[in-house]
Design a protein around this motif. Structure first.
Motif, mmCIF file in Angstrom:
data_model
loop_
_atom_site.group_PDB
_atom_site.id
_atom_site.type_symbol
_atom_site.label_atom_id
_atom_site.label_comp_id
_atom_site.label_asym_id
_atom_site.label_seq_id
_atom_site.Cartn_x
_atom_site.Cartn_y
_atom_site.Cartn_z
ATOM 1 N N ALA A 2 -7.931 -4.316 -22.862
ATOM 2 C CA ALA A 2 -6.493 -4.538 -22.703
ATOM 3 C C ALA A 2 -6.009 -4.073 -21.336
ATOM 4 C CB ALA A 2 -5.733 -3.810 -23.807
ATOM 5 N N LEU A 3 -6.557 -2.981 -20.834
ATOM 6 C CA LEU A 3 -6.155 -2.477 -19.521
ATOM 7 C C LEU A 3 -6.703 -3.332 -18.376
ATOM 8 C CD1 LEU A 3 -6.552 1.358 -20.115
ATOM 9 C CD2 LEU A 3 -4.424 0.049 -19.994
ATOM 10 N N CYS A 4 -7.832 -3.951 -18.564
ATOM 11 C CA CYS A 4 -8.471 -4.740 -17.501
ATOM 12 C C CYS A 4 -8.060 -6.207 -17.510
ATOM 13 C CB CYS A 4 -9.992 -4.663 -17.637
ATOM 14 S SG CYS A 4 -10.655 -3.043 -17.259
ATOM 15 N N LEU A 5 -7.336 -6.642 -18.510
ATOM 16 C CA LEU A 5 -7.035 -8.058 -18.646
ATOM 17 C C LEU A 5 -6.243 -8.613 -17.468
ATOM 18 C CD1 LEU A 5 -7.604 -10.294 -20.605
ATOM 19 C CD2 LEU A 5 -5.521 -9.754 -21.812
ATOM 20 N N PRO A 44 -5.633 -7.030 -14.234
ATOM 21 C CA PRO A 44 -6.221 -6.886 -12.900
ATOM 22 C C PRO A 44 -7.516 -7.673 -12.702
ATOM 23 C CG PRO A 44 -6.131 -4.747 -14.024
ATOM 24 C CD PRO A 44 -5.525 -5.759 -14.924
ATOM 25 N N LEU A 45 -8.340 -7.801 -13.740
ATOM 26 C CA LEU A 45 -9.626 -8.478 -13.576
ATOM 27 C C LEU A 45 -9.605 -9.938 -14.015
ATOM 28 C CD1 LEU A 45 -12.077 -5.667 -14.689
ATOM 29 C CD2 LEU A 45 -11.352 -6.295 -12.390
ATOM 30 N N GLY A 46 -8.550 -10.377 -14.659
ATOM 31 C CA GLY A 46 -8.452 -11.763 -15.091
ATOM 32 C C GLY A 46 -9.041 -11.975 -16.476
ATOM 33 N N PHE A 47 -8.614 -13.067 -17.110
ATOM 34 C CA PHE A 47 -9.018 -13.359 -18.480
ATOM 35 C C PHE A 47 -10.494 -13.685 -18.588
ATOM 36 C CE2 PHE A 47 -9.700 -16.302 -21.990
ATOM 37 C CZ PHE A 47 -9.189 -15.574 -23.046
ATOM 38 N N LEU A 48 -10.997 -14.510 -17.685
ATOM 39 C CA LEU A 48 -12.379 -14.978 -17.815
ATOM 40 C C LEU A 48 -13.380 -13.830 -17.717
ATOM 41 C CD1 LEU A 48 -12.180 -18.261 -15.711
ATOM 42 C CD2 LEU A 48 -12.167 -18.021 -18.194
ATOM 43 N N PHE A 49 -13.247 -12.982 -16.718
ATOM 44 C CA PHE A 49 -14.192 -11.876 -16.562
ATOM 45 C C PHE A 49 -14.019 -10.833 -17.665
ATOM 46 C CE2 PHE A 49 -15.305 -7.655 -14.989
ATOM 47 C CZ PHE A 49 -16.647 -7.859 -14.721
ATOM 48 N N LEU A 92 -2.485 -18.088 -18.339
ATOM 49 C CA LEU A 92 -3.392 -16.942 -18.451
ATOM 50 C C LEU A 92 -4.061 -16.783 -17.096
ATOM 51 C CD1 LEU A 92 -5.407 -17.182 -21.785
ATOM 52 C CD2 LEU A 92 -4.000 -15.309 -21.033
ATOM 53 N N ARG A 93 -3.930 -15.609 -16.514
ATOM 54 C CA ARG A 93 -4.550 -15.377 -15.211
ATOM 55 C C ARG A 93 -6.066 -15.448 -15.390
ATOM 56 N NH1 ARG A 93 -2.634 -13.093 -10.802
ATOM 57 N NH2 ARG A 93 -0.828 -12.252 -11.894
ATOM 58 N N PRO A 94 -6.703 -16.516 -14.858
ATOM 59 C CA PRO A 94 -8.139 -16.671 -15.102
ATOM 60 C C PRO A 94 -9.005 -15.771 -14.238
ATOM 61 C CG PRO A 94 -7.339 -18.496 -13.793
ATOM 62 C CD PRO A 94 -6.146 -17.655 -14.151
#
Length: 160
Positions: free
Chosen positions: A97-100, A102-107, A151-153
């Motif tokens: 949830a915290l990385c969604l 900054p790192l994007g949805f796909l990764f 969604l930020r990919p």
């Protein structure tokens, strides 16, 4: 009363309040042209409240119990269960949830699925990685392109 029945009683109260809101207060603010529609914005909450009340009653009356004793959780022996896996998965969910953003949805989602399946005991990397990538890409495509929800990919630093 057993723990499952206490939880069912609490859920019954929540479902009754939710159902009251869906049946009586949500429809009051509808525009006149929407009152003739077969499906209202409150239709799904109405169905959910009825199903929740029915499921709570089934648990409260004990109809879901079978003759076999499947095995109750013994709170005095919590160390005998896979508590480490459960705590690792919970912490992985928090990190996901915290990385969604900054790192994007796909990764983030691919990493969550791969690491989560590793925690649960899957060791076939040649199966895990493609399944996680295909599932992540499919969900992103459905949400982004079909539903039209952004969604930020990719990660933030890549400018998308």
């Amino acid at each position: 009363m057993a723990l499952d029945r206490w939880i069912a009683l609490i859920l019954l109260g929540i479902c009754i309040v939710y159902g009251y809101t869906a049946w009586f207060t949500m429809d009051a603010g509808l525009a006149p042209f929407m009152r003739r529609n077969p499906v209202w914005p409150s239709s799904f909450p109405k169905v959910l409240s009825v199903l929740g009340i029915a499921a709570s009653f089934i648990i409260l009356t004990g109809l879901e119990k079978s003759e076999e004793k499947i095995g109750e959780i013994d709170h005095r022996r919590l160390t005998d269960y896979f508590l480490g896996q459960a705590l690792l998965l919970l912490s992985l969910m928090v990190v996901y949830a915290l990385c969604l953003r900054p790192l994007g949805f796909l990764f983030s989602t691919s990493a969550f699925l791969i690491i989560g399946s590793f925690i649960l005991g899957e060791r076939k990397w040649h199966v895990m990685i493609p399944v996680a990538l295909i599932a992540t890409g499919s969900v992103w495509y459905l949400v982004q392109e079909v539903l039209g929800i952004f969604l930020r990919p990719l990660p933030m630093f890549m400018g998308v």
